[in-house]
Write an enzyme that holds these catalytic residues in place. Sequence first.
Site, PDB file in Angstrom:
ATOM      1  N   ARG A 147       0.857  -1.181   0.000  1.00  0.00           N
ATOM      2  CA  ARG A 147       0.000   0.000   0.000  1.00  0.00           C
ATOM      3  C   ARG A 147       0.888   1.224   0.000  1.00  0.00           C
ATOM      4  O   ARG A 147       1.841   1.297   0.781  1.00  0.00           O
ATOM      5  CB  ARG A 147      -0.881  -0.018   1.245  1.00  0.00           C
ATOM      6  CG  ARG A 147      -1.939   1.047   1.233  1.00  0.00           C
ATOM      7  CD  ARG A 147      -2.654   1.147   2.555  1.00  0.00           C
ATOM      8  NE  ARG A 147      -1.989   2.083   3.442  1.00  0.00           N
ATOM      9  CZ  ARG A 147      -2.521   2.576   4.563  1.00  0.00           C
ATOM     10  NH1 ARG A 147      -3.716   2.193   4.950  1.00  0.00           N
ATOM     11  NH2 ARG A 147      -1.864   3.430   5.305  1.00  0.00           N
ATOM     12  N   TYR A 159      -3.441  11.318   5.829  1.00  0.00           N
ATOM     13  CA  TYR A 159      -3.594   9.985   6.384  1.00  0.00           C
ATOM     14  C   TYR A 159      -2.458   9.060   5.902  1.00  0.00           C
ATOM     15  O   TYR A 159      -2.089   9.075   4.728  1.00  0.00           O
ATOM     16  CB  TYR A 159      -4.946   9.375   5.976  1.00  0.00           C
ATOM     17  CG  TYR A 159      -4.929   7.907   6.248  1.00  0.00           C
ATOM     18  CD1 TYR A 159      -5.061   7.447   7.549  1.00  0.00           C
ATOM     19  CD2 TYR A 159      -4.654   6.992   5.239  1.00  0.00           C
ATOM     20  CE1 TYR A 159      -4.939   6.112   7.840  1.00  0.00           C
ATOM     21  CE2 TYR A 159      -4.538   5.655   5.517  1.00  0.00           C
ATOM     22  CZ  TYR A 159      -4.685   5.220   6.821  1.00  0.00           C
ATOM     23  OH  TYR A 159      -4.544   3.899   7.101  1.00  0.00           O
ATOM     24  N   ASP A 210      -5.172   3.802   0.105  1.00  0.00           N
ATOM     25  CA  ASP A 210      -6.284   4.036   1.028  1.00  0.00           C
ATOM     26  C   ASP A 210      -6.682   5.512   0.968  1.00  0.00           C
ATOM     27  O   ASP A 210      -5.892   6.394   1.313  1.00  0.00           O
ATOM     28  CB  ASP A 210      -5.845   3.667   2.456  1.00  0.00           C
ATOM     29  CG  ASP A 210      -7.014   3.615   3.436  1.00  0.00           C
ATOM     30  OD1 ASP A 210      -8.111   4.086   3.087  1.00  0.00           O
ATOM     31  OD2 ASP A 210      -6.806   3.107   4.561  1.00  0.00           O
ATOM     32  N   HIS A 212      -9.237   6.684   2.673  1.00  0.00           N
ATOM     33  CA  HIS A 212      -9.656   6.944   4.044  1.00  0.00           C
ATOM     34  C   HIS A 212     -10.882   7.857   4.134  1.00  0.00           C
ATOM     35  O   HIS A 212     -10.889   8.855   4.868  1.00  0.00           O
ATOM     36  CB  HIS A 212      -8.497   7.487   4.879  1.00  0.00           C
ATOM     37  CG  HIS A 212      -8.441   6.889   6.258  1.00  0.00           C
ATOM     38  ND1 HIS A 212      -8.939   7.536   7.345  1.00  0.00           N
ATOM     39  CD2 HIS A 212      -7.982   5.700   6.715  1.00  0.00           C
ATOM     40  CE1 HIS A 212      -8.764   6.763   8.425  1.00  0.00           C
ATOM     41  NE2 HIS A 212      -8.197   5.642   8.061  1.00  0.00           N
ATOM     42  N   GLU A 236      -9.114   2.002  -1.612  1.00  0.00           N
ATOM     43  CA  GLU A 236      -9.846   1.672  -0.377  1.00  0.00           C
ATOM     44  C   GLU A 236     -10.646   2.859   0.149  1.00  0.00           C
ATOM     45  O   GLU A 236     -10.164   3.998   0.119  1.00  0.00           O
ATOM     46  CB  GLU A 236      -8.810   1.225   0.661  1.00  0.00           C
ATOM     47  CG  GLU A 236      -9.368   0.912   2.017  1.00  0.00           C
ATOM     48  CD  GLU A 236      -8.260   0.473   2.968  1.00  0.00           C
ATOM     49  OE1 GLU A 236      -7.205  -0.018   2.497  1.00  0.00           O
ATOM     50  OE2 GLU A 236      -8.439   0.633   4.186  1.00  0.00           O
ATOM     51  N   GLU A 262     -13.651  -1.657   6.771  1.00  0.00           N
ATOM     52  CA  GLU A 262     -12.935  -1.809   8.043  1.00  0.00           C
ATOM     53  C   GLU A 262     -13.747  -1.280   9.230  1.00  0.00           C
ATOM     54  O   GLU A 262     -13.497  -1.680  10.349  1.00  0.00           O
ATOM     55  CB  GLU A 262     -11.551  -1.149   7.979  1.00  0.00           C
ATOM     56  CG  GLU A 262     -11.589   0.346   7.801  1.00  0.00           C
ATOM     57  CD  GLU A 262     -10.200   0.960   7.650  1.00  0.00           C
ATOM     58  OE1 GLU A 262      -9.371   0.393   6.925  1.00  0.00           O
ATOM     59  OE2 GLU A 262      -9.957   2.009   8.270  1.00  0.00           O
ATOM     60  N   ARG A 283     -13.454  -5.574   3.723  1.00  0.00           N
ATOM     61  CA  ARG A 283     -12.325  -5.346   4.638  1.00  0.00           C
ATOM     62  C   ARG A 283     -12.597  -5.720   6.101  1.00  0.00           C
ATOM     63  O   ARG A 283     -11.694  -5.671   6.937  1.00  0.00           O
ATOM     64  CB  ARG A 283     -11.972  -3.848   4.613  1.00  0.00           C
ATOM     65  CG  ARG A 283     -11.562  -3.338   3.281  1.00  0.00           C
ATOM     66  CD  ARG A 283     -10.080  -3.207   3.163  1.00  0.00           C
ATOM     67  NE  ARG A 283      -9.503  -2.373   4.193  1.00  0.00           N
ATOM     68  CZ  ARG A 283      -8.416  -2.688   4.892  1.00  0.00           C
ATOM     69  NH1 ARG A 283      -7.808  -3.827   4.695  1.00  0.00           N
ATOM     70  NH2 ARG A 283      -7.934  -1.853   5.801  1.00  0.00           N
ATOM     71  N   GLU A 339      -4.238  -7.357   5.275  1.00  0.00           N
ATOM     72  CA  GLU A 339      -3.386  -6.218   5.644  1.00  0.00           C
ATOM     73  C   GLU A 339      -2.461  -6.624   6.790  1.00  0.00           C
ATOM     74  O   GLU A 339      -2.868  -7.321   7.718  1.00  0.00           O
ATOM     75  CB  GLU A 339      -4.270  -5.047   6.096  1.00  0.00           C
ATOM     76  CG  GLU A 339      -3.481  -3.801   6.483  1.00  0.00           C
ATOM     77  CD  GLU A 339      -4.388  -2.645   6.905  1.00  0.00           C
ATOM     78  OE1 GLU A 339      -5.565  -2.886   7.243  1.00  0.00           O
ATOM     79  OE2 GLU A 339      -3.910  -1.498   6.894  1.00  0.00           O
ATOM     80  N   TRP A 402     -11.988  12.099   8.811  1.00  0.00           N
ATOM     81  CA  TRP A 402     -10.568  11.770   8.953  1.00  0.00           C
ATOM     82  C   TRP A 402     -10.301  10.449   8.262  1.00  0.00           C
ATOM     83  O   TRP A 402     -11.062   9.529   8.306  1.00  0.00           O
ATOM     84  CB  TRP A 402     -10.139  11.674  10.414  1.00  0.00           C
ATOM     85  CG  TRP A 402      -8.672  11.342  10.452  1.00  0.00           C
ATOM     86  CD1 TRP A 402      -7.626  12.165  10.162  1.00  0.00           C
ATOM     87  CD2 TRP A 402      -8.098  10.048  10.728  1.00  0.00           C
ATOM     88  NE1 TRP A 402      -6.431  11.481  10.261  1.00  0.00           N
ATOM     89  CE2 TRP A 402      -6.697  10.190  10.585  1.00  0.00           C
ATOM     90  CE3 TRP A 402      -8.640   8.811  11.060  1.00  0.00           C
ATOM     91  CZ2 TRP A 402      -5.805   9.107  10.770  1.00  0.00           C
ATOM     92  CZ3 TRP A 402      -7.781   7.755  11.253  1.00  0.00           C
ATOM     93  CH2 TRP A 402      -6.376   7.890  11.111  1.00  0.00           C
TER      94      TRP A 402
HETATM   95  C1  GCO Z   1      -6.133   0.857   7.466  1.00  0.00           C
HETATM   96  C2  GCO Z   1      -6.937   1.757   8.315  1.00  0.00           C
HETATM   97  C3  GCO Z   1      -6.311   2.172   9.601  1.00  0.00           C
HETATM   98  C4  GCO Z   1      -7.311   2.995  10.421  1.00  0.00           C
HETATM   99  C5  GCO Z   1      -7.197   2.640  11.847  1.00  0.00           C
HETATM  100  C6  GCO Z   1      -8.176   3.400  12.714  1.00  0.00           C
HETATM  101  O1  GCO Z   1      -6.471   0.747   6.306  1.00  0.00           O
HETATM  102  O2  GCO Z   1      -5.223   0.230   7.980  1.00  0.00           O
HETATM  103  O3  GCO Z   1      -7.526   2.775   7.562  1.00  0.00           O
HETATM  104  O4  GCO Z   1      -5.089   2.797   9.465  1.00  0.00           O
HETATM  105  O5  GCO Z   1      -7.126   4.349  10.239  1.00  0.00           O
HETATM  106  O6  GCO Z   1      -7.379   1.268  11.979  1.00  0.00           O
HETATM  107  O7  GCO Z   1      -8.164   2.910  14.001  1.00  0.00           O
HETATM  108 MG    MG Z   2      -8.129   1.807   5.722  1.00  0.00          MG
END
Ligand code: GCO
Ligand code: MG
Length: 402
Positions: A147, A159, A210, A212, A236, A262, A283, A339, A402
């Site tokens: 990634r 991020y 990602d 995010h 992602e 996630e 995820r 991951e 975020w």
């Molecule tokens: C990822 C996630 C994490 C989250 C985190 C929040 O893809 O690994 O986006 O980095 O930000 O798990 O607690």
């Molecule tokens: Mg993520």
Amino acid sequence: MKIAAVKVIVTCPGRNFVTLKITTDQGVHGIGDATLNGRELAVVSYLQDHVADCLVGRDAGAIEDIWQYLYRGCYWRRGPVTMAAIGAVDTALWDIKAKAAGMPLYELLGGRSRRGVMVYGHASGRDIEETSDEVARYIELGYRAIRAQSGVPGMDSTYGVSADRMYYEPADAALPTENVWSTEKYLDHVPKLFDRLRERFGFGHHLLHDVHHRLTPMEAARLGISLEDYRLFWMEDPTPVENQEAFRLIRKHTVTPLAVGEIFNTVWDCKDLLSEQLIDYIRTTVTHAGGITHLRRIADLAAMYQIRTGCHGATDLSPVCMGAALHFDTWAPNFGIQEYMLHTEPTDEVFPHDYRFSEGELHAGESPGHGVDIDERLAAKYPYRKAYLPVNRLRDGTMWNW
Ligand code: GCO
Ligand code: MG
């Protein structure tokens, strides 16, 4: 075999983890991860104050019944706190059942579907060249999937990028750090990152990214289109998914594969995404979606639509989650990728485990159960420290995702 004791263990060997330990009257114990990043103590209370008493005396082997008892029985279904608590109980009970059977957990789930589990690591840097050098380092370490995230010119932070790149830890302060976000700058920058990576490394490795949750559906469609030539393994969380229909719009425009889930807690969070085939990878992982029992239901529904798994494996998921997820991945017929972010050394010491990395894959161990334990004496040396994830604002001060 009856449940004799239920204990919640909080430890902070570099970051906070919540672990549930269930012991039976025959002395067999199992553990589950109940960590909910930035809201840990809510799950601690849920388990200690509202679940522990209800479990003592029950048949430890009645995993499905206990799952239904906690899910239907609490009346207030779903939600991250409830489902993380149920997930920890479920994982600990599967651990116990597999230990009692003398088998690694994947055997109980239906046996091995593959030799090893392809993982992706996180390469990040303050700019494109730094990220590119990190990608080179992961390739050197044997990773087949990486990634890539990079700092964006004109933005102080974004991020996935931090000073300690191998051990990126977003929950970084006792009160949420405030970041500033610019969609325009980001959208302009990301294609340049992948252009450089494909130019330098070719197409022999999988690259992931990602977003995010930061774009609108239309912006996500635009980014997907602009990344098509670089053939990403996935893009992602391009947009928040409270509204699953938003993905119809993204899907209409781009063939860049999509990964989401996630922050999902149950199959209901992704029912439309799956049944309308709006994503390519799901995820969700063991900890946040009700344990092995419920994750299996999600994976089975996904399989009907040729959607594969890509379990979340950030550092806020403890080695207990990773161990359980690896057994799940070893079985899941529609496994895609896992991951893998390295935990710090103190974390690995608190949670001794038998999974191991080689040649771009993680391998679940062969010891009975999910193969992860907790050293309680060591855990007690690292008391809980309040830590929050950052928040994001647009340049004019508007709160953003975020
Ligand atoms: C990822 C996630 C994490 C989250 C985190 C929040 O893809 O690994 O986006 O980095 O930000 O798990 O607690
Ligand atoms: Mg993520």
